[in-house]
Design an enzyme around this catalytic site. Structure first.
Site, PDB file in Angstrom:
ATOM      1  N   ARG A 107      52.593  30.290  33.045  1.00 44.54           N
ATOM      2  CA  ARG A 107      52.039  29.350  32.068  1.00 44.54           C
ATOM      3  C   ARG A 107      50.940  29.958  31.192  1.00 44.54           C
ATOM      4  NH1 ARG A 107      50.147  29.322  36.814  1.00 44.54           N
ATOM      5  NH2 ARG A 107      47.956  29.037  37.312  1.00 44.54           N
ATOM      6  N   LYS A 159      40.691  38.778  32.717  1.00 42.88           N
ATOM      7  CA  LYS A 159      41.337  37.891  31.745  1.00 42.88           C
ATOM      8  C   LYS A 159      40.676  38.001  30.378  1.00 42.88           C
ATOM      9  CE  LYS A 159      43.365  34.369  34.743  1.00 42.88           C
ATOM     10  NZ  LYS A 159      43.408  32.927  35.110  1.00 42.88           N
ATOM     11  N   CYS A 219      45.938  22.587  40.254  1.00 38.86           N
ATOM     12  CA  CYS A 219      47.273  23.053  39.871  1.00 38.86           C
ATOM     13  C   CYS A 219      47.860  24.016  40.892  1.00 38.86           C
ATOM     14  CB  CYS A 219      47.213  23.712  38.494  1.00 38.86           C
ATOM     15  SG  CYS A 219      46.950  22.545  37.147  1.00 38.86           S
ATOM     16  N   CYS A 229      43.896  26.161  54.812  1.00 36.46           N
ATOM     17  CA  CYS A 229      44.799  25.875  53.690  1.00 36.46           C
ATOM     18  C   CYS A 229      44.635  27.021  52.694  1.00 36.46           C
ATOM     19  CB  CYS A 229      44.500  24.507  53.063  1.00 36.46           C
ATOM     20  SG  CYS A 229      42.828  24.358  52.392  1.00 36.46           S
TER      21      CYS A 229
END
Length: 389
Positions: A75, A88, A190, A347
């Site tokens: 994306r 980035k 997300c 998690c």
């Protein structure tokens, strides 16, 4: 030639803009003089920055401190496969200069915080929120209100996107819509809940459009309107918004006149006493290196993975005896967890496993610990190179 004048090369490049009555040469000059800050160079920041650069916005500031990961590329079209592992900001700068060498890119390689936000945002005309977490979202909103900067908001989750413009004079702010953040873990990010790759392209492009209109002073903006897009049903809805006179930040008598600790405000950071900000009970935390040592002992803990099956399929600790029980199924499957061993729950980063630990403590399990930093920390400190999405 002054900085606001357009060169012959720029006149040619922006010819289709110049043909628009609402833009023309004077409007293009306004775009060139414009200074826009993009908070985030990810899913929303990618189309946003690309289109603002192509449109000729003169100065683009970008705030980010992450590196490109292969799981971003589905994306985050600002980056490519060759950029995996790069900053980035460096990747974004190269791509934007290729799109338009006339644009100045300003890199802010730091995590936006209460300590630096006002200083960074102050130099820009418009701030565009491309974040994916609540602490930064509230931070951006409050800083924009305090500085009087328009906040072009966007968010995406799974198949739904939202867009609006906050913090304009007389208009509502994000706090007017969502005065308090949701309980931690209630709304997955997300990485946990997923997002359709094309959706940030749609919402990010809307943010770019709203930003350009603000700089031009043209058209009707999304001030006072929340646009909601359902990609699966291909439906658009609009919700009217009003400034809340009792809003703690932008109201008639604001009670918050400075930036606060947004991690604590959103319940994702410890408060005094070591307890979780969103639960009065403290859950012991254990770091990845310690768990790895415990697994080699004569009394190893039981590892409980409460992520989703697709996350487990990418990477797991099955070889170390871990068992997968997704958080949503935990209450019905507590009988699968041994009661005679310490339990370490984990998690991806920690919020879901914290909820799971509380469920287990309520059910009488003891001792129960939460793996600090989750699988991300394990991959960093114990098994470098382990893919974690």
């Amino acid at each position: 030639m002054s900085e606001s004048e357009l060169s012959r090369a720029e006149l040619y490049r922006y010819a289709r803009h110049l043909a628009l009555p609402q833009v023309g040469i004077e409007g293009q000059k306004r775009l060139k003089a414009g200074r826009v800050l993009c908070v985030g160079a990810g899913g929303l920041g990618s189309p946003l920055a690309l289109y603002l650069a192509a449109a000729g916005v003169g100065t683009l500031g970008i705030v980010d401190f992450d590196v490109v990961d292969e799981s971003n590329l589905q994306r985050q079209i600002l980056h490519g496969t060759k950029d995996v592992g790069r900053s980035k900001l460096d990747s974004a700068e190269d791509r934007l200069r290729d799109i338009n060498p006339h644009v100045r890119v300003v890199k802010h390689e730091s995590q936006l915080s209460s300590a630096n936000a006002l200083g960074i945002l102050a130099d820009y005309d418009v701030v565009v929120d491309g974040t994916d977490n609540f602490p930064t979202r509230y931070l951006v909103n409050d800083a924009c209100v305090l500085l009087g900067k328009p906040n072009v908001y966007g968010s995406v989750f799974r198949w739904e996107g939202q867009a609006s413009v906050f913090a304009t004079k007389g208009g509502p702010c994000y706090r007017c819509l969502f005065r308090e953040p949701p309980p931690p873990g209630l709304v997955p990010n997300c990485a946990e809940g997923g997002v359709l790759g094309v959706l940030p392209g749609i919402i990010g492009s809307l943010q770019a459009l709203e930003t350009i209109k603000l700089l031009l002073g043209q058209g009707d903006s999304l001030v006072g309107r929340l646009l909601i897009f359902d990609a699966l049903g291909m439906e658009w809805r609009e919700v009217k918004l009003r400034r809340n006179p009792d809003c703690p930040v932008c109201g008639d008598s604001p009670t918050q006149t400075e930036l606060i600790d947004y991690d604590v405000f959103c319940g994702v950071a410890p408060v005094s006493g070591g307890e979780s900000a969103h639960d009065a009970r403290a859950v012991p935390e254990v770091d990845a290196a310690t768990v790895a040592q415990q697994l080699e002992s004569d009394a190893p803990p039981f590892l409980l993975d409460v992520r989703e099956p697709w996350e487990w399929a990418v990477s797991s600790l099955a070889m170390r005896g871990a068992r997968l029980i997704p958080l949503g199924e935990l209450a019905d499957r507590l009988g699968e967890i041994p009661e005679d061993r310490p339990v370490v729950v984990y998690c991806r980063t920690g919020p879901r496993s914290l909820q799971a630990a509380l469920v287990m403590i309520d059910a009488g399990f003891d001792p129960v610990s939460n793996l600090q930093g989750g699988m991300i920390a394990w991959a960093r400190d114990v098994e470098p190179g382990l893919p974690v999405v």
